[in-house]
Design a protein around this motif. Structure first.
Motif, PDB file in Angstrom:
ATOM      1  N   MET A   1       0.848  -1.180   0.000  1.00 55.75           N
ATOM      2  CA  MET A   1       0.000   0.000   0.000  1.00 55.75           C
ATOM      3  C   MET A   1       0.891   1.241   0.000  1.00 55.75           C
ATOM      4  O   MET A   1       1.825   1.359   0.779  1.00 55.75           O
ATOM      5  CB  MET A   1      -0.903  -0.019   1.227  1.00 55.75           C
ATOM      6  N   LEU A   2       0.592   2.164  -0.848  1.00 53.36           N
ATOM      7  CA  LEU A   2       1.358   3.395  -0.985  1.00 53.36           C
ATOM      8  C   LEU A   2       0.932   4.380   0.096  1.00 53.36           C
ATOM      9  O   LEU A   2      -0.255   4.632   0.296  1.00 53.36           O
ATOM     10  CB  LEU A   2       1.114   3.999  -2.368  1.00 53.36           C
ATOM     11  N   HIS A   3       1.920   4.911   0.815  1.00 50.68           N
ATOM     12  CA  HIS A   3       1.628   5.905   1.852  1.00 50.68           C
ATOM     13  C   HIS A   3       1.638   7.288   1.212  1.00 50.68           C
ATOM     14  O   HIS A   3       2.641   7.712   0.657  1.00 50.68           O
ATOM     15  CB  HIS A   3       2.669   5.837   2.971  1.00 50.68           C
ATOM     16  N   MET A   4       0.533   7.974   1.281  1.00 47.97           N
ATOM     17  CA  MET A   4       0.441   9.330   0.744  1.00 47.97           C
ATOM     18  C   MET A   4       0.814  10.318   1.840  1.00 47.97           C
ATOM     19  O   MET A   4       0.332  10.206   2.964  1.00 47.97           O
ATOM     20  CB  MET A   4      -0.981   9.621   0.239  1.00 47.97           C
ATOM     21  N   LYS A   5       1.651  11.240   1.513  1.00 51.44           N
ATOM     22  CA  LYS A   5       2.060  12.251   2.475  1.00 51.44           C
ATOM     23  C   LYS A   5       0.954  13.283   2.633  1.00 51.44           C
ATOM     24  O   LYS A   5       0.281  13.647   1.682  1.00 51.44           O
ATOM     25  CB  LYS A   5       3.327  12.946   2.006  1.00 51.44           C
ATOM     26  N   THR A   6       0.806  13.746   3.863  1.00 47.22           N
ATOM     27  CA  THR A   6      -0.139  14.828   4.111  1.00 47.22           C
ATOM     28  C   THR A   6       0.444  16.115   3.538  1.00 47.22           C
ATOM     29  O   THR A   6       1.633  16.185   3.208  1.00 47.22           O
ATOM     30  CB  THR A   6      -0.371  15.032   5.616  1.00 47.22           C
ATOM     31  N   GLY A   7      -0.366  17.140   3.460  1.00 47.12           N
ATOM     32  CA  GLY A   7       0.124  18.429   2.987  1.00 47.12           C
ATOM     33  C   GLY A   7       1.288  18.928   3.820  1.00 47.12           C
ATOM     34  O   GLY A   7       2.293  19.407   3.297  1.00 47.12           O
ATOM     35  N   ALA A   8       1.172  18.786   5.133  1.00 50.91           N
ATOM     36  CA  ALA A   8       2.247  19.251   6.016  1.00 50.91           C
ATOM     37  C   ALA A   8       3.524  18.471   5.761  1.00 50.91           C
ATOM     38  O   ALA A   8       4.617  19.054   5.730  1.00 50.91           O
ATOM     39  CB  ALA A   8       1.825  19.135   7.478  1.00 50.91           C
ATOM     40  N   GLU A   9       3.413  17.162   5.559  1.00 54.81           N
ATOM     41  CA  GLU A   9       4.606  16.359   5.275  1.00 54.81           C
ATOM     42  C   GLU A   9       5.237  16.770   3.954  1.00 54.81           C
ATOM     43  O   GLU A   9       6.456  16.888   3.846  1.00 54.81           O
ATOM     44  CB  GLU A   9       4.249  14.869   5.233  1.00 54.81           C
ATOM     45  N   GLN A  10       4.425  16.987   2.950  1.00 58.79           N
ATOM     46  CA  GLN A  10       4.941  17.417   1.649  1.00 58.79           C
ATOM     47  C   GLN A  10       5.690  18.741   1.785  1.00 58.79           C
ATOM     48  O   GLN A  10       6.776  18.902   1.224  1.00 58.79           O
ATOM     49  CB  GLN A  10       3.803  17.560   0.642  1.00 58.79           C
ATOM     50  N   HIS A  11       5.107  19.670   2.534  1.00 59.70           N
ATOM     51  CA  HIS A  11       5.739  20.978   2.705  1.00 59.70           C
ATOM     52  C   HIS A  11       7.019  20.874   3.532  1.00 59.70           C
ATOM     53  O   HIS A  11       7.987  21.582   3.279  1.00 59.70           O
ATOM     54  CB  HIS A  11       4.765  21.974   3.333  1.00 59.70           C
ATOM     55  N   TYR A  12       7.012  19.967   4.504  1.00 61.41           N
ATOM     56  CA  TYR A  12       8.209  19.745   5.320  1.00 61.41           C
ATOM     57  C   TYR A  12       9.358  19.226   4.455  1.00 61.41           C
ATOM     58  O   TYR A  12      10.486  19.729   4.523  1.00 61.41           O
ATOM     59  CB  TYR A  12       7.907  18.759   6.446  1.00 61.41           C
ATOM     60  N   PHE A  13       9.072  18.234   3.622  1.00 62.98           N
ATOM     61  CA  PHE A  13      10.122  17.677   2.775  1.00 62.98           C
ATOM     62  C   PHE A  13      10.570  18.671   1.710  1.00 62.98           C
ATOM     63  O   PHE A  13      11.750  18.702   1.343  1.00 62.98           O
ATOM     64  CB  PHE A  13       9.686  16.343   2.172  1.00 62.98           C
ATOM     65  N   ALA A  14       9.677  19.509   1.238  1.00 63.99           N
ATOM     66  CA  ALA A  14      10.073  20.560   0.295  1.00 63.99           C
ATOM     67  C   ALA A  14      11.015  21.552   0.982  1.00 63.99           C
ATOM     68  O   ALA A  14      12.016  21.987   0.394  1.00 63.99           O
ATOM     69  CB  ALA A  14       8.836  21.277  -0.248  1.00 63.99           C
ATOM     70  N   LEU A  15      10.715  21.892   2.230  1.00 61.07           N
ATOM     71  CA  LEU A  15      11.595  22.787   2.996  1.00 61.07           C
ATOM     72  C   LEU A  15      12.946  22.114   3.228  1.00 61.07           C
ATOM     73  O   LEU A  15      13.996  22.742   3.057  1.00 61.07           O
ATOM     74  CB  LEU A  15      10.933  23.164   4.325  1.00 61.07           C
ATOM     75  N   LEU A  16      12.943  20.844   3.602  1.00 56.46           N
ATOM     76  CA  LEU A  16      14.204  20.112   3.798  1.00 56.46           C
ATOM     77  C   LEU A  16      15.047  20.100   2.526  1.00 56.46           C
ATOM     78  O   LEU A  16      16.276  20.259   2.592  1.00 56.46           O
ATOM     79  CB  LEU A  16      13.933  18.684   4.240  1.00 56.46           C
ATOM     80  N   ASP A  17      14.410  19.908   1.396  1.00 53.93           N
ATOM     81  CA  ASP A  17      15.142  19.912   0.123  1.00 53.93           C
ATOM     82  C   ASP A  17      15.861  21.246  -0.079  1.00 53.93           C
ATOM     83  O   ASP A  17      17.018  21.278  -0.487  1.00 53.93           O
ATOM     84  CB  ASP A  17      14.204  19.652  -1.056  1.00 53.93           C
ATOM     85  N   GLN A  18      15.175  22.329   0.214  1.00 56.83           N
ATOM     86  CA  GLN A  18      15.783  23.643   0.040  1.00 56.83           C
ATOM     87  C   GLN A  18      16.886  23.900   1.064  1.00 56.83           C
ATOM     88  O   GLN A  18      17.855  24.595   0.780  1.00 56.83           O
ATOM     89  CB  GLN A  18      14.720  24.735   0.109  1.00 56.83           C
ATOM     90  N   LEU A  19      16.738  23.321   2.250  1.00 61.23           N
ATOM     91  CA  LEU A  19      17.759  23.492   3.291  1.00 61.23           C
ATOM     92  C   LEU A  19      19.082  22.812   2.927  1.00 61.23           C
ATOM     93  O   LEU A  19      20.119  23.128   3.512  1.00 61.23           O
ATOM     94  CB  LEU A  19      17.251  22.953   4.627  1.00 61.23           C
ATOM     95  N   GLU A  20      19.063  21.909   1.963  1.00 56.49           N
ATOM     96  CA  GLU A  20      20.303  21.284   1.515  1.00 56.49           C
ATOM     97  C   GLU A  20      21.223  22.284   0.820  1.00 56.49           C
ATOM     98  O   GLU A  20      22.432  22.091   0.779  1.00 56.49           O
ATOM     99  CB  GLU A  20      20.001  20.111   0.580  1.00 56.49           C
ATOM    100  N   ASN A  21      20.646  23.356   0.288  1.00 53.14           N
ATOM    101  CA  ASN A  21      21.419  24.330  -0.483  1.00 53.14           C
ATOM    102  C   ASN A  21      21.552  25.691   0.186  1.00 53.14           C
ATOM    103  O   ASN A  21      22.304  26.537  -0.299  1.00 53.14           O
ATOM    104  CB  ASN A  21      20.781  24.520  -1.860  1.00 53.14           C
ATOM    105  N   VAL A  22      20.801  25.915   1.250  1.00 54.25           N
ATOM    106  CA  VAL A  22      20.779  27.227   1.903  1.00 54.25           C
ATOM    107  C   VAL A  22      20.885  27.037   3.411  1.00 54.25           C
ATOM    108  O   VAL A  22      20.211  26.180   3.972  1.00 54.25           O
ATOM    109  CB  VAL A  22      19.463  27.985   1.578  1.00 54.25           C
ATOM    110  N   THR A  23      21.719  27.827   4.041  1.00 53.74           N
ATOM    111  CA  THR A  23      21.783  27.846   5.504  1.00 53.74           C
ATOM    112  C   THR A  23      21.096  29.127   5.966  1.00 53.74           C
ATOM    113  O   THR A  23      21.633  30.216   5.775  1.00 53.74           O
ATOM    114  CB  THR A  23      23.246  27.814   5.997  1.00 53.74           C
ATOM    115  N   PRO A  24      19.918  29.015   6.546  1.00 51.80           N
ATOM    116  CA  PRO A  24      19.185  30.221   6.942  1.00 51.80           C
ATOM    117  C   PRO A  24      19.837  30.910   8.140  1.00 51.80           C
ATOM    118  O   PRO A  24      20.462  30.270   8.982  1.00 51.80           O
ATOM    119  CB  PRO A  24      17.795  29.690   7.298  1.00 51.80           C
ATOM    120  N   ASP A  25      19.681  32.217   8.200  1.00 53.77           N
ATOM    121  CA  ASP A  25      20.249  33.001   9.301  1.00 53.77           C
ATOM    122  C   ASP A  25      19.593  32.675  10.647  1.00 53.77           C
ATOM    123  O   ASP A  25      20.156  32.982  11.692  1.00 53.77           O
ATOM    124  CB  ASP A  25      20.140  34.495   9.013  1.00 53.77           C
TER     125      ASP A  25
END
Length: 87
Positions: A1-25
């Protein structure tokens, strides 16, 4: 069974992806995880300015809006206070 990510999970992983390239202040700035009573008006102004200048602000805002974290300043705002004001 495929686990679908909730909206919050999707947004969290999108933020994590961006954090790989940027170190926020905000990283390692304890004010972003401090209790509300420990933050001064000057802190709030400075934190908001840091967030507004951050290339991650859109991803951070999107994640915080969908996840509704129970604590912290996301992005540069106390979300608990915002939820109470909106109610």
């Amino acid at each position: 069974m495929l686990h679908m990510k909730t909206g919050a999970e999707q947004h969290y992983f999108a933020l994590l992806d961006q954090l790989e390239n940027v170190t926020p202040d905000c990283l390692d700035d304890d004010r972003y995880v401090a209790d509300r009573g420990q933050i001064t008006a000057d802190d709030k102004t400075e934190m908001a300015a840091i967030c507004e200048a951050c290339p991650l602000v859109k991803a951070c805002t999107t994640y915080a809006s969908s996840a509704q974290p129970p604590a912290g300043w996301w992005p540069g705002h106390n979300l608990i206070k915002r939820r109470k004001e909106a109610a």
